[in-house]
Structure formats: structure tokens, C-alpha cells
Design a protein around this motif. Structure first.
Motif, short mmCIF file in Angstrom:
data_model
loop_
_atom_site.label_atom_id
_atom_site.label_comp_id
_atom_site.label_asym_id
_atom_site.label_seq_id
_atom_site.Cartn_x
_atom_site.Cartn_y
_atom_site.Cartn_z
N THR A 228 0.86 -1.18 0.00
CA THR A 228 0.00 0.00 0.00
C THR A 228 0.90 1.23 0.00
OG1 THR A 228 -1.76 -1.14 1.22
CG2 THR A 228 -1.77 1.28 1.24
N ASN A 229 0.65 2.12 -0.95
CA ASN A 229 1.42 3.35 -1.07
C ASN A 229 0.49 4.54 -0.88
OD1 ASN A 229 2.71 5.59 -3.18
ND2 ASN A 229 4.22 4.48 -1.98
N ILE A 230 0.81 5.39 0.08
CA ILE A 230 -0.03 6.56 0.38
C ILE A 230 0.84 7.81 0.37
CG2 ILE A 230 -1.56 7.65 2.06
CD1 ILE A 230 -2.20 4.88 3.15
N ILE A 231 0.41 8.80 -0.40
CA ILE A 231 1.08 10.10 -0.45
C ILE A 231 0.24 11.09 0.34
CG2 ILE A 231 2.04 11.90 -1.93
CD1 ILE A 231 3.31 9.15 -2.33
N PHE A 232 0.90 11.90 1.17
CA PHE A 232 0.19 12.85 2.03
C PHE A 232 0.35 14.28 1.52
CE2 PHE A 232 1.09 9.14 4.54
CZ PHE A 232 -0.09 8.94 5.23
N GLN A 233 -0.55 15.13 1.95
CA GLN A 233 -0.54 16.53 1.55
C GLN A 233 0.75 17.23 1.99
OE1 GLN A 233 -2.64 17.89 -0.45
NE2 GLN A 233 -4.42 16.54 -0.37
N ASN A 234 1.36 16.76 3.07
CA ASN A 234 2.60 17.38 3.55
C ASN A 234 3.85 16.84 2.85
OD1 ASN A 234 2.97 14.87 4.69
ND2 ASN A 234 2.83 15.56 6.83
N GLY A 235 3.66 15.98 1.84
CA GLY A 235 4.79 15.46 1.07
C GLY A 235 5.35 14.15 1.58
N LYS A 236 4.92 13.70 2.75
CA LYS A 236 5.42 12.43 3.29
C LYS A 236 4.78 11.25 2.55
CE LYS A 236 6.48 14.17 7.94
NZ LYS A 236 6.23 14.00 9.39
N GLU A 237 5.40 10.09 2.73
CA GLU A 237 4.94 8.90 2.01
C GLU A 237 4.92 7.69 2.93
OE1 GLU A 237 6.17 6.24 -1.96
OE2 GLU A 237 7.28 8.06 -1.43
N TYR A 238 3.83 6.91 2.84
CA TYR A 238 3.69 5.65 3.57
C TYR A 238 3.76 4.52 2.54
CZ TYR A 238 1.05 1.90 6.01
OH TYR A 238 0.63 0.70 6.58
N HIS A 239 4.65 3.56 2.78
CA HIS A 239 4.75 2.42 1.88
C HIS A 239 5.06 1.18 2.70
CE1 HIS A 239 5.26 0.56 -2.12
NE2 HIS A 239 6.09 -0.24 -1.47
N LYS A 240 4.08 0.28 2.81
CA LYS A 240 4.28 -0.96 3.55
C LYS A 240 3.69 -2.11 2.75
CE LYS A 240 4.77 0.90 8.19
NZ LYS A 240 4.42 0.75 9.62
N ASP A 241 4.32 -3.29 2.89
CA ASP A 241 3.91 -4.42 2.08
C ASP A 241 3.03 -5.40 2.84
OD1 ASP A 241 5.59 -5.93 3.71
OD2 ASP A 241 7.26 -5.86 2.31
N ARG A 242 2.81 -6.54 2.23
CA ARG A 242 1.90 -7.55 2.77
C ARG A 242 2.30 -8.05 4.15
NH1 ARG A 242 2.60 -12.15 -1.64
NH2 ARG A 242 1.01 -13.20 -0.39
N TYR A 243 3.55 -7.86 4.53
CA TYR A 243 4.03 -8.36 5.81
C TYR A 243 4.02 -7.29 6.90
CZ TYR A 243 5.64 -11.86 2.52
OH TYR A 243 5.69 -12.79 1.52
N THR A 244 3.84 -6.04 6.52
CA THR A 244 3.98 -4.97 7.51
C THR A 244 2.80 -4.02 7.56
OG1 THR A 244 5.23 -3.69 5.85
CG2 THR A 244 6.50 -4.98 7.43
N ASP A 245 1.86 -4.14 6.63
CA ASP A 245 0.69 -3.25 6.61
C ASP A 245 -0.47 -3.94 7.31
OD1 ASP A 245 -0.79 -0.84 5.27
OD2 ASP A 245 -2.01 -2.62 4.83
N TRP A 246 -1.07 -3.25 8.27
CA TRP A 246 -2.10 -3.88 9.08
C TRP A 246 -3.41 -4.11 8.33
CZ3 TRP A 246 -0.99 -6.73 12.92
CH2 TRP A 246 0.16 -6.46 13.68
N TRP A 247 -3.71 -3.29 7.33
CA TRP A 247 -4.91 -3.54 6.53
C TRP A 247 -4.76 -4.86 5.76
CZ3 TRP A 247 -9.80 -1.93 5.87
CH2 TRP A 247 -10.47 -2.38 4.73
N ILE A 248 -3.62 -5.04 5.09
CA ILE A 248 -3.41 -6.26 4.32
C ILE A 248 -3.37 -7.48 5.24
CG2 ILE A 248 -1.82 -7.46 2.77
CD1 ILE A 248 -3.32 -5.14 1.50
N GLN A 249 -2.77 -7.31 6.40
CA GLN A 249 -2.72 -8.42 7.35
C GLN A 249 -4.12 -8.84 7.79
OE1 GLN A 249 -0.01 -10.27 8.97
NE2 GLN A 249 0.82 -9.61 7.01
#
Length: 389
Positions: A228-249
Motif C-alpha cells: 500500500t502506497n499513500i502520499i500525504f498533503q505534507n509530502g510524506k509517504e507511507y509504503h508498507k507491504d503484505r508483511y507490515t501493513d495492518w490492513w493487508i494483514q
């Protein structure tokens, strides 16, 4: 009345609201974030359409092929393929449909990326909004009436949705429409909008910014990472995969916040409801590592209309004939039910007072142990690959 339907049967398609001639059917969202029909008895004329047409109470018959042609496929446009969830086939089919003057109907994120709904469009901008997976339930209120109106006016419409949403549309219209083309996908089960909103809310708090863009199953770390890749209005970025993202888990491992009816889906069967069925060709053999990293779609050509859709987009597609057995090796949910793991009711109770990640951790404990084991295997696999390079 449709309000008496059991929660473990109702798909939340909202077709009963569109088909009610007196506007008596509305919807109430329960604590699990899923909506169910209610009936205003003063408005109800007891016509029985809501019960007769419900795709959860009446299996919608299909004359499509029980043994469809099966393809491994991807877009020849590298950017389209990269931006898509799997191989980019939906984009190419829908683009060709728009180019021929047709309308497309599908699911888009809300402007804040916290909810989703079905809309109708006919531009490339509309297509860009619809492409890509949204792993929670979209609001389809009104879409059936809108499509019916377009069809009656002689317009061509390409509808994409879950198998039960496609069944709902077919039931609403009552008979096959020459100008209506239907797409569905291999569906494990649809998730609660409330759970998804809580997931995004927690990440926004952690990053101290609102969301600007969400890409589920981002290919930044490869197709199989389920990142899951998420871009924020403040320029920061969230990127976590199947092993580390709680939604996917919670979804892929626990089936923790799916609608209750998804454990007893009526439409995981052949023949399919749609003219074309798409999905990820997990576990495919005989393809290069590079192609596997970029994403590969499976396509079922379920009808003559499906063949027409493929032919219209053929110049932009790579197609390889494959077999159903090959698909089943990596897609058990084509026919198999997704059984809930963990404590679903406790999860939603916790969600009212705890962050999303904590609610997942405390109601699906197997996840914590298994996640670490899979992550180690994943890292070791990629280390050995690099050594070979």
C-alpha cells in the motif's frame, strides 16, 4: 419485506433501494460499518419487488460459458501496467470502450480517500479514477437506475463490479441488454468501509497530514508485495507491504472485517455473471521474473460480448492462452469461500475505542507470529536472487 433479510445473506448491493417504486427502502449502517436495508412501512405498497429481485435471496441465472477461454494477459503500455493493480487489462478494455463512444461505470475513491462509490463516466479522467482496486465496499445507490436510463436511451455501458453487484444489475434490468457489457473479478470478499476509514484515519494521525493519493497493491516494490502506497498533503509517504501493513494483514490473513455474507457467496461459480472476469494470475508458471514483478492478469472470456471487448482492445494487449487448472493453483477464492479468522465482533467493538492496528493485533493474534516468519522468508528469497544476479 427486504428488511427481514439475514445479515449473513445480504450483499449490500443496494439494488432493492433502486427497484422500489415507492421509495420505501433505505439503508442503515450497523456497528460493523456495513449497510442493510430498512423499509418505511407507510410508503411500502407491498409489490414484493425487493424480495423477488434480490440477488442474495434468488440466484440470478447466467447463460455464459461454463468452460470459458482463459488467458494470461497484460497491457503493452508500461505505464498503464505499472499503475494498474495487476496487468492493466481493465484499463485497456475500458479505454477501447470509451473510444467507441460508450459509457463506463465503476468504483472510485471519495476525494478524501476514505470511502468509495460507483459512478458513470466516459472520459479518460473518469477511467483513471476507476482503475485500480479498492478493497472495501463501494456505495452503489442509484447506479442501477442510471444505467437503465442510459440503456433505454440507446447508449452502450460497460459496468465493472463484484460478482454480486453484477448479478444485482442483471436482476434489476430483468433481461440481457445488447448494449450492456459486464465485467467482474475474482473476489475473495468485500470489506467494511468503517474498517477502511479507521485504517486511513490512524495513518493520517501518525503522519500528521491528510491523504493526497492512495494506491493499494502498489508495484513500487513489485506486484507480489501487495504493498500500500499513500502520499500525504505534507509530502510524506507511507509504503508498507503484505508483511507490515495492518490492513493487508487483517484482510489477506484474517478475513477479519469482511461482510458476513462473503463467507457464503452465491456467485463463486461457473458460469460467471459477467462477460469478462479479471484477476491476478498468482502462481503463474512460464513467465519471466520481470513480468511477474510488473503484474500479470488472468482473464476469463465468458461470452461472445467478452470476446468483442477483448478484440476491441487487442492491439494494446499481450495475451497467452492458459488453463483453468493453472488459475486455481494460485486463486483458491475463484470457487472457495473466505472463512473468517479471529474475532470479528470483538474487532469492531475495539475499533470504536482503539486505533485500527491495535484492533487487528488484539483480535487476530496468529497474524503477529506468522507475519514475522513470512517476512524472513521474503527477505531471504530476495537476498538469494540478488546473489544470482
Amino acid at each position: 419485506m427486504i428488511s427481514s433479510i439475514e445479515k449473513n445473506k445480504c450483499t449490500g448491493c443496494k439494488m432493492c433501494g433502486d427497484i422500489c417504486p415507492s421509495g420505501a427502502v433505505d439503508f442503515k449502517t450497523e456497528n460493523d460499518g456495513c449497510w442493510y436495508p430498512t423499509v418505511d412501512e407507510e410508503k411500502c405498497i407491498e409489490c414484493g419487488l425487493c424480495i423477488k429481485k434480490c440477488p442474495a435471496l434468488n440466484i440470478v441465472p447466467s447463460d455464459n460459458n461454463s468452460d470459458p477461454a482463459v488467458y494470461a494477459a497484460w497491457s503493452l503500455n508500461e505505464k498503464v501496467r505499472y499503475d494498474s493493480t495487476s496487468g492493466g487489462i481493465y484499463y485497456e478494455v475500458a479505454k477501447a470502450f470509451i473510444d467507441e463512444g460508450g459509457y463506463i461505470a465503476g468504483c472510485i475513491f471519495s476525494s478524501d480517500f476514505k470511502t468509495a462509490k460507483h459512478v458513470i463516466g466516459k472520459t479518460y479522467d473518469d477511467l483513471n479514477a476507476i482503475m485500480g482496486s479498492k478493497y472495501f465496499q463501494s456505495d452503489t445507490a442509484g447506479i442501477y437506475k442510471e444505467i437503465s436510463t442510459l440503456i433505454k436511451n440507446g447508449e452502450k455501458v460497460l459496468f465493472c463490479g463484484t460478482p454480486c453487484q453484477v448479478a444485482a444489475l442483471r436482476s434489476f434490468l430483468g433481461k440481457d441488454q445488447r448494449n450492456l457489457y459486464l465485467l467482474d473479478f475474482i473476489c475473495k470478499g468485500i470489506n467494511s468501509p468503517k474498517a477502511y476509514t479507521a485504517y486511513i484515519d490512524e495513518i493520517e494521525r501518525n503522519y500528521k497530514s491528510s491523504v493526497k493519493l492512495v494506491r493499494q497493491k502498489s508495484k513500487k516494490t513489485g506486484w507480489q508485495s501487495l504493498a500500500t502506497n499513500i502520499i500525504f498533503q505534507n509530502g510524506k509517504e507511507y509504503h508498507k507491504d503484505r508483511y507490515t501493513d495492518w490492513w493487508i494483514q487483517g484482510y489477506t490473513c484474517g478475513n477479519l472485517f469482511m461482510r458476513e455474507n462473503c463467507q457464503e457467496c452465491l456467485y463463486k461459480t461457473m458460469p460467471r455473471q459477467a462477460d469478462l472476469t479479471f484477476g491476478d494470475f498468482w502462481g503463474i508458471k512460464g513467465c519471466s521474473d520481470e513480468d511477474v514483478q510488473k503484474g500479470i492478469s488472468v482473464v476469463f472470456e465468458n461470452s461472445q460480448k467478452g470476446a468483442e471487448l477483448i478484440q476491441a482492445a487487442i492491439k494494446n494487449l499481450h495475451l497467452e492462452k492458459r488453463s483453468l487448472d493453472e488459475v486455481l493453483d494460485g486463486n483458491p477464492y475463484l470457487f472457495g469461500q473466505a472463512i473468517q479468522k479471529g474475532n470479528r465482533s470483538e474487532f469492531f467493538e475495539l475499533l470504536d475505542k482503539e486505533p485500527f492496528s491495535k484492533a487487528v493485533k488484539e483480535t487476530y493474534t496468529e497474524n503477529i507470529v506468522q507475519k514475522g516468519k513470512r517476512y524472513i522468508k521474503f527477505i531471504l528469497k530476495h537476498v538469494f536472487k540478488r546473489k544470482k544476479w
